[in-house]
Design a protein around this motif. Structure first.
Motif, PDB file in Angstrom:
ATOM      1  N   UNK A 270       0.829  -1.210   0.000  1.00 38.46           N
ATOM      2  CA  UNK A 270       0.000   0.000   0.000  1.00 38.46           C
ATOM      3  C   UNK A 270       0.864   1.261   0.000  1.00 38.46           C
ATOM      4  N   UNK A 271       1.930   1.223   0.820  1.00 40.36           N
ATOM      5  CA  UNK A 271       2.820   2.380   0.882  1.00 40.36           C
ATOM      6  C   UNK A 271       3.489   2.626  -0.462  1.00 40.36           C
ATOM      7  N   UNK A 272       3.947   1.539  -1.110  1.00 43.90           N
ATOM      8  CA  UNK A 272       4.636   1.687  -2.395  1.00 43.90           C
ATOM      9  C   UNK A 272       3.684   2.203  -3.472  1.00 43.90           C
ATOM     10  N   UNK A 273       2.460   1.682  -3.493  1.00 44.47           N
ATOM     11  CA  UNK A 273       1.498   2.126  -4.493  1.00 44.47           C
ATOM     12  C   UNK A 273       1.118   3.586  -4.271  1.00 44.47           C
ATOM     13  N   UNK A 274       0.950   3.958  -3.015  1.00 42.51           N
ATOM     14  CA  UNK A 274       0.607   5.352  -2.711  1.00 42.51           C
ATOM     15  C   UNK A 274       1.737   6.287  -3.135  1.00 42.51           C
ATOM     16  N   UNK A 275       2.985   5.872  -2.856  1.00 42.66           N
ATOM     17  CA  UNK A 275       4.141   6.677  -3.238  1.00 42.66           C
ATOM     18  C   UNK A 275       4.255   6.799  -4.755  1.00 42.66           C
ATOM     19  N   UNK A 276       3.766   5.782  -5.470  1.00 40.20           N
ATOM     20  CA  UNK A 276       3.826   5.793  -6.936  1.00 40.20           C
ATOM     21  C   UNK A 276       2.690   6.608  -7.548  1.00 40.20           C
ATOM     22  N   UNK A 277       1.831   7.180  -6.705  1.00 41.18           N
ATOM     23  CA  UNK A 277       0.797   8.076  -7.214  1.00 41.18           C
ATOM     24  C   UNK A 277      -0.607   7.513  -7.254  1.00 41.18           C
ATOM     25  N   UNK A 278      -0.805   6.309  -6.745  1.00 44.15           N
ATOM     26  CA  UNK A 278      -2.148   5.726  -6.733  1.00 44.15           C
ATOM     27  C   UNK A 278      -2.894   6.185  -5.474  1.00 44.15           C
ATOM     28  N   UNK A 279      -4.087   6.679  -5.628  1.00 42.38           N
ATOM     29  CA  UNK A 279      -4.916   7.111  -4.506  1.00 42.38           C
ATOM     30  C   UNK A 279      -5.707   5.906  -4.012  1.00 42.38           C
ATOM     31  N   UNK A 280      -5.280   5.318  -2.906  1.00 41.19           N
ATOM     32  CA  UNK A 280      -5.881   4.073  -2.444  1.00 41.19           C
ATOM     33  C   UNK A 280      -7.350   4.231  -2.085  1.00 41.19           C
ATOM     34  N   UNK A 281      -7.769   5.428  -1.727  1.00 40.53           N
ATOM     35  CA  UNK A 281      -9.163   5.637  -1.339  1.00 40.53           C
ATOM     36  C   UNK A 281     -10.118   5.519  -2.521  1.00 40.53           C
ATOM     37  N   UNK A 282      -9.574   5.458  -3.743  1.00 41.93           N
ATOM     38  CA  UNK A 282     -10.423   5.321  -4.934  1.00 41.93           C
ATOM     39  C   UNK A 282     -10.848   3.878  -5.186  1.00 41.93           C
TER      40      UNK A 282
END
Length: 738
Positions: A270-282
């Protein structure tokens, strides 16, 4: 006193051989042997012996005894902490009641189990292992103080992730042992997963610091998730559900492939995806895909949850059967089981369930991609809700009904029959038969070789309010195979308990006609439910009586009259039980009675399991059993004191000075009532006086020894002897007379 080191080394060896998990994030559950459980019992008796020795020790010897007690408590704590995930039943069995724990010195308290009541949000996971015997559910309670693992000794509850609950159990470190699902109170139900429309899914591809392979490309992952799996859901849901979203990665996360820590994989992904620009809340679904590591399962998923989570071990296959199954859990589904009742299609007892037994459902055991069955589709809202195809519900009467194949696209034709199996007086326990037709169409094309299924109907059983109650029934019990489980056209299934009959008269690829005879409401007996209170082990002595409150719930159909239930206990030779009968209980109601069990005076120190059965007095074949545990403690501790160390004899003949002598008797560190005590007071010339009594509820008895004017001066000896059954203990003290 037990040899603590020998016992602990034995347990460590057994636990290692069983593969006890060492990390709280691991999900490999140990298979602990009976020998390991025996070690836990030995450690418990050793701890009680150590506490008794400490209690009886002279002041000058207490330091040594306290050290031995602390070591015994620590050793037992470590053993129970290793057992609680794999064998919570044994942990609850050897648990010390609060009254006994209260007798331990404060220095030992940190190493003793504690009664706990915790509120929090429930997380439910299922581990789908490569080795089917290792499949299991994980329950985690997220509290204000951190996460606790929940380990159920009895039936596991069928909750969804996100439920707010209150649990009552026994706590050791960050784990709780609970008796059953009845130990959980729902404070707020989990929000039902949204299983309709576009399912926003983020698929995260991750590898490890020591295993940076990339077994799938981003394009591969997109095809598996948003073409193959999405197309499957779209068909199975009657064009109501599909997947949309993104694939992120590959990311190398700071986790070693030599571990199986699903929680860390999720957190770092989750941290890596968020850092890569993905908005996890979507997204409402997270799917983690990773290469070979120490995990021996092919998939793990939350049951429900928003966002839901699924872990896919790509070594075992990043494929539709795996992804579709785990996302089925994410949608809130439990497994699709089967029920084998031997020579009959269904029975109230004597049947064995198989966790993955429904081979015609993706939530069962299949390497293919079958549709969900009607029970599961109804739970998903894909049948009998909104614009979904309907079910035909039948509660009474007779008729002929038409159903379309389960695979046929969305239209208004009924997809299955939902027939009342019994008429329950408790709405949440209403049982149903689900009758469906399956044809070799779409993702069910693999059925082309199964003529029995194509020419008959599959019958399942399910219960309202229990998402874990879907069972495929074998309509051809004379054969050993489940691949011919369907009821053939022209054949009749009769429920012998109710007289209900089901017969498919015509089965084609476009529609099936089923004749149903549902008799008017009549009396249908069912096995009751039984529970014993207290639920924990009762610690007592040989010859003593342990009492239980027995709760019995009458599960008969509403057409039955009230019944009484005979309660009987199976006890060892030489023991006794009262075996009472309850008052009359109406169907759906609960009644109680009292059960007393008296151990033999010669009973040796051990844990004794006592099964107790409640049988309907009007229909004894309908019965249920629950077990209590009684631990016999074989040692007594006698402690005797006087109110003064020295007395002055009176100077006048009509005066008396009374020396108050108090004997305290304990067993296992707790006060023991009903023990016989004999005290002998010996004066300096050797003359003796004997005083006798019985300990009270606090484990004490006090005697008055009269000292008169002519009493001999000097030192007096007081010898106390306590006995109960085959146990005895002695202690001495003294006083002087001046």
């Amino acid at each position: 006193m037990k040899n603590f080191d020998t016992i602990l080394v034995a347990f460590a060896a057994l636990a290692f051989a069983a593969g006890v998990a060492a990390h709280p994030g691991e999900v490999e559950v140990a298979k602990v042997s009976a020998a390991a459980r025996g070690v836990a019992e030995d450690l418990t008796f050793a701890l009680l012996d150590a506490n008794s020795s400490y209690t009886a020790a002279d002041p000058g010897d207490r330091g040594l005894r306290l050290g031995e007690l602390i070591k015994a408590a620590r050793d037992r704590h470590d053993a129970l902490a290793a057992l609680i995930n794999s064998d919570p039943e044994e942990v609850l069995k050897v648990a010390l009641p609060a009254s006994v724990r209260a007798s331990f010195p404060g220095e030992a308290a940190p190493f003793l189990e504690q009664d706990a009541q915790e509120d929090g949000t429930l997380e439910v996971y299922h581990v789908d292992s490569v080795h089917r015997a290792d499949n299991h559910y994980l329950y985690v309670l997220n509290t204000m103080k951190g996460k606790l693992s929940l380990n159920f000794a009895g039936k596991q509850p069928a909750f969804l992730t996100g439920a707010k609950v209150r649990v009552t159990g026994l706590k050791i470190d960050n784990a709780l042992a609970l008796n059953s699902g009845s130990s959980v109170t729902t404070l707020a139900a989990a929000p039902l997963p949204n299983t309709l429309g576009a399912q926003k899914t983020l698929t995260m591809l991750v590898n490890f610091t020591d295993e940076q392979t990339q077994p799938y490309s981003v394009a591969d992952a997109q095809a598996i998730m948003f073409t193959t799996t999405s197309d499957y859901d779209y068909e199975a849901s009657y064009q109501q559900t599909w997947l949309t979203g993104d694939v992120a990665g590959w990311f190398t996360i700071p986790v070693s492939s030599t571990t199986c820590d699903y929680s860390s994989i999720g957190t770092y992904a989750n941290q890596a995806a968020s850092k890569a620009g993905f908005n996890l809340s979507n997204y409402t679904h997270y799917v983690y895909v990773f290469p070979a590591n120490a995990c021996s399962w092919w998939g793990l998923g939350t049951v429900g949850g928003n966002p839901s989570q699924a872990w896919i071990h790509s070594q075992w296959g990043f494929t539709l059967p795996v992804v579709g199954h785990e996302m089925g859990h994410n949608f809130g589904l439990y497994h699709s089981h089967s029920l084998d009742c031997g020579n009959v299609e269904v029975a109230d007892s004597g049947c064995s369930a198989s966790e993955y037994g429904d081979i015609f459902d993706i939530m069962g055991s299949s390497n293919t991609t079958p549709h969900f069955n009607a029970f599961q589709k109804e739970r998903l809202g894909w049948l009998n809700a909104g614009v979904s195809p309907p079910l035909t519900t039948i509660t009474s009467g007779s008729g002929t009904y038409t159903i379309a194949p389960m695979e046929m696209g969305r239209n208004t034709t009924s997809r299955a029959l939902k027939i009342a199996k019994t008429t329950s007086c408790t709405s949440t326990q209403q049982q149903w038969y689900y009758v469906e037709s399956r044809q070799a169409q779409g993702y069910d094309a693999f059925l082309s070789g199964y003529t029995n299924v194509l020419s008959g109907v599959l019958v399942h059983e399910g219960t309202d309010g229990d998402p874990n109650s879907g069972y495929l029934l074998d309509m051809t019990p004379a054969t050993d195979s489940w691949y011919d489980a369907a009821l053939d056209a022209g054949s009749t299934f009769t429920d012998t308990a109710t007289g209900l009959t089901i017969m498919p008269t015509s089965v084609t690829s476009s529609g099936t006609i089923v004749s149903v005879t549902a008799p008017a409401t009549s009396c249908t007996h069912a096995a009751p439910a039984i529970a014993l209170t207290p639920t924990g082990t009762q610690y007592t002595s040989a010859g003593a009586t342990a009492s239980y409150t027995v709760s019995v719930t009458n599960n008969d159909g509403c057409g039955c009259a009230a019944s009484t239930f005979d309660v009987s206990a199976v006890v060892p030779a030489g023991w006794g039980a009262t075996n009472p009968r309850t008052a009359s209980i109406t169907p759906g109601a609960t009644g109680t009675t009292s059960l007393s069990i008296t151990s033999a005076s010669s009973a040796t120190a051990a844990f004794y399991t006592v099964p107790s059965t409640a049988a309907n007095s009007a229909a004894p074949a309908f019965a249920a059993t629950a077990s209590g545990t009684i631990a016999i403690i074989s040692s007594l501790v006698d402690s005797v004191t006087t109110d003064k160390s020295s007395y002055t004899r009176p100077t006048k003949g009509n005066q008396t000075v009374n020396a108050m002598i108090t004997t305290s008797v304990t067993s296992g560190g707790g006060p023991l009532s009903g023990a016989s005590v004999s005290v002998q007071v010996t004066d300096p010339r050797g003359s003796t006086t004997t005083l006798s009594g019985t300990t009270n509820s606090g484990g004490t008895v006090t005697f008055s020894y009269s000292i008169k004017m002519k009493a001999v001066t000097g030192n007096y000896t007081v010898n106390s002897r306590a006995t109960l059954g085959s146990m005895s203990a002695t202690k001495s003290t003294g006083f002087s007379v001046q």
